[in-house]
Design a protein around this motif. Structure first.
Motif, short mmCIF file in Angstrom:
data_model
loop_
_atom_site.label_atom_id
_atom_site.label_comp_id
_atom_site.label_asym_id
_atom_site.label_seq_id
_atom_site.Cartn_x
_atom_site.Cartn_y
_atom_site.Cartn_z
N LEU A 1 33.74 46.68 29.26
CA LEU A 1 34.66 47.24 30.25
C LEU A 1 35.17 46.15 31.18
O LEU A 1 36.37 46.07 31.48
CB LEU A 1 33.95 48.34 31.04
N ARG A 2 34.28 45.30 31.62
CA ARG A 2 34.65 44.19 32.51
C ARG A 2 35.66 43.27 31.82
O ARG A 2 36.65 42.87 32.41
CB ARG A 2 33.40 43.42 32.91
N THR A 3 35.41 42.96 30.55
CA THR A 3 36.31 42.07 29.80
C THR A 3 37.68 42.70 29.66
O THR A 3 38.72 42.02 29.81
CB THR A 3 35.72 41.79 28.40
N LEU A 4 37.73 44.00 29.37
CA LEU A 4 39.01 44.68 29.22
C LEU A 4 39.80 44.68 30.53
O LEU A 4 41.02 44.47 30.53
CB LEU A 4 38.78 46.13 28.75
N LEU B 1 31.64 43.83 40.63
CA LEU B 1 32.64 44.68 41.26
C LEU B 1 33.38 43.91 42.35
O LEU B 1 34.60 44.05 42.51
CB LEU B 1 31.98 45.92 41.86
N ASP B 2 32.65 43.12 43.09
CA ASP B 2 33.27 42.32 44.14
C ASP B 2 34.25 41.31 43.54
O ASP B 2 35.35 41.12 44.06
CB ASP B 2 32.19 41.59 44.94
N GLU B 3 33.86 40.69 42.43
CA GLU B 3 34.73 39.71 41.75
C GLU B 3 36.01 40.39 41.25
O GLU B 3 37.11 39.86 41.38
CB GLU B 3 33.99 39.06 40.59
N VAL B 4 35.85 41.58 40.64
CA VAL B 4 37.00 42.31 40.12
C VAL B 4 37.95 42.69 41.26
O VAL B 4 39.17 42.55 41.14
CB VAL B 4 36.54 43.58 39.37
N GLY B 5 37.38 43.16 42.38
CA GLY B 5 38.21 43.53 43.51
C GLY B 5 39.01 42.35 44.06
O GLY B 5 40.21 42.47 44.35
N ARG B 6 38.37 41.22 44.20
CA ARG B 6 39.05 40.03 44.71
C ARG B 6 40.11 39.54 43.72
O ARG B 6 41.19 39.09 44.11
CB ARG B 6 38.03 38.92 44.99
N LEU B 7 39.77 39.63 42.43
CA LEU B 7 40.72 39.19 41.39
C LEU B 7 41.98 40.03 41.42
O LEU B 7 43.10 39.50 41.39
CB LEU B 7 40.05 39.29 40.02
N MET B 8 41.80 41.34 41.48
CA MET B 8 42.96 42.24 41.51
C MET B 8 43.86 41.95 42.72
O MET B 8 45.08 41.92 42.61
CB MET B 8 42.47 43.70 41.58
N ARG B 9 43.22 41.74 43.85
CA ARG B 9 43.99 41.50 45.07
C ARG B 9 44.77 40.18 44.98
O ARG B 9 45.94 40.12 45.35
CB ARG B 9 43.04 41.48 46.28
N ALA C 1 49.17 39.86 35.81
CA ALA C 1 49.11 39.08 37.06
C ALA C 1 50.49 38.77 37.61
O ALA C 1 51.39 38.34 36.87
CB ALA C 1 48.35 37.78 36.81
N HIS C 2 50.66 39.04 38.92
CA HIS C 2 51.88 38.73 39.66
C HIS C 2 53.11 39.44 39.09
O HIS C 2 54.23 38.95 39.24
CB HIS C 2 52.11 37.21 39.68
N ARG C 3 52.88 40.57 38.45
CA ARG C 3 54.00 41.35 37.90
C ARG C 3 54.01 42.77 38.46
O ARG C 3 54.73 43.63 37.97
CB ARG C 3 53.90 41.40 36.37
N GLY C 4 53.20 42.98 39.48
CA GLY C 4 53.14 44.32 40.08
C GLY C 4 52.56 45.35 39.13
O GLY C 4 52.94 46.52 39.16
N GLY C 5 51.63 44.90 38.27
CA GLY C 5 51.07 45.78 37.25
C GLY C 5 50.01 46.74 37.78
O GLY C 5 49.49 46.58 38.88
N VAL C 6 49.71 47.73 36.95
CA VAL C 6 48.70 48.74 37.29
C VAL C 6 47.80 48.95 36.08
O VAL C 6 48.27 49.09 34.96
CB VAL C 6 49.36 50.09 37.67
N ILE C 7 46.49 48.98 36.33
CA ILE C 7 45.51 49.30 35.30
C ILE C 7 44.91 50.66 35.63
O ILE C 7 44.47 50.89 36.75
CB ILE C 7 44.39 48.24 35.22
N HIS C 8 44.92 51.57 34.65
CA HIS C 8 44.36 52.90 34.82
C HIS C 8 43.00 52.97 34.14
O HIS C 8 42.90 52.68 32.94
CB HIS C 8 45.29 53.96 34.23
N LEU C 9 41.97 53.34 34.88
CA LEU C 9 40.61 53.39 34.34
C LEU C 9 40.05 54.80 34.50
O LEU C 9 39.74 55.24 35.60
CB LEU C 9 39.72 52.38 35.05
#
Length: 201
Positions: free
Chosen positions: A14-17, A48-56, A26-34
């Protein structure tokens, strides 16, 4: 952190996906639905913290869908959540947890979120329920008279009841009732025969 090998493998996949999806958007205003995002509770909090920072940092939005808000509350996801759509939930505990994620405390809204679809022993539609409302026509076909109601919590922490009404066409195609499924199948077979006859002509 759950050390069960099968669960760890699922969480890592799940993390890899998520990371792969975020990278492509990235930088395209994209959205991931989970969907079923309660699975995140099996993850290492650091992940979770890494994913949150990455998304931001990549300006990618992650939309989480779940009927279990308590795991997200226990994981400490409050700082990563900005908006919410809260629909009907059977459990008052989950309804309160969903609101707690946004520091929104209102017993009246909890009652509305958990309101049953019918009252009076199932004989009367509950006007306070968040479920979509349907009526039948003379032919027995069901038509939506009101869409589902969701509480939209915005960036200013306001909870606004918002109607989401799907089109009749979508509801027909998405229906899983035996009668509608049989009707769709008959239509598909009729269309297939018509196409075959047109091709043979």
């Amino acid at each position: 952190y759950n050390t069960n090998l099968e669960i760890r493998a699922s969480v890592n996949l799940l993390r890899t996906l998520i990371w792969a999806g975020a990278s492509s958007l990235a930088h395209r205003g994209g959205v991931i639905h989970l969907d079923e995002s309660w699975m995140l509770e099996k993850s290492d909090p650091q992940v979770l913290d890494e994913v949150g920072r990455l998304m931001r940092s990549w300006a990618v939005s992650l939309w989480l869908y779940t009927q279990k808000a308590t795991p997200h509350l226990e994981m400490g996801l409050k700082s990563y959540l900005s908006r919410a759509l809260i629909g009907h939930l059977k459990s008052p505990t989950e309804a309160r947890a969903a609101l707690d994620l946004f520091e929104y405390h209102n017993p009246a809204i909890v009652e509305r979120i958990t309101a049953p679809k019918f009252i009076a022993d199932g004989r009367v539609k509950n006007p306070l329920a968040l479920h979509a409302q349907f009526d039948e026509d003379a032919d027995g076909n069901s038509h939506a008279t009101r869409g589902s109601i969701f509480y939209y919590i915005d960036l200013k922490n306001r909870a606004v009841p918002t109607e989401v009404k799907l089109s009749e066409e979508f509801l027909y195609l998405a229906s899983s009732t035996p009668e509608v499924v049989a009707k769709r199948k008959a239509e598909q077979e009729r269309l297939a025969r018509a196409n075959a006859e047109a091709s043979a002509a």
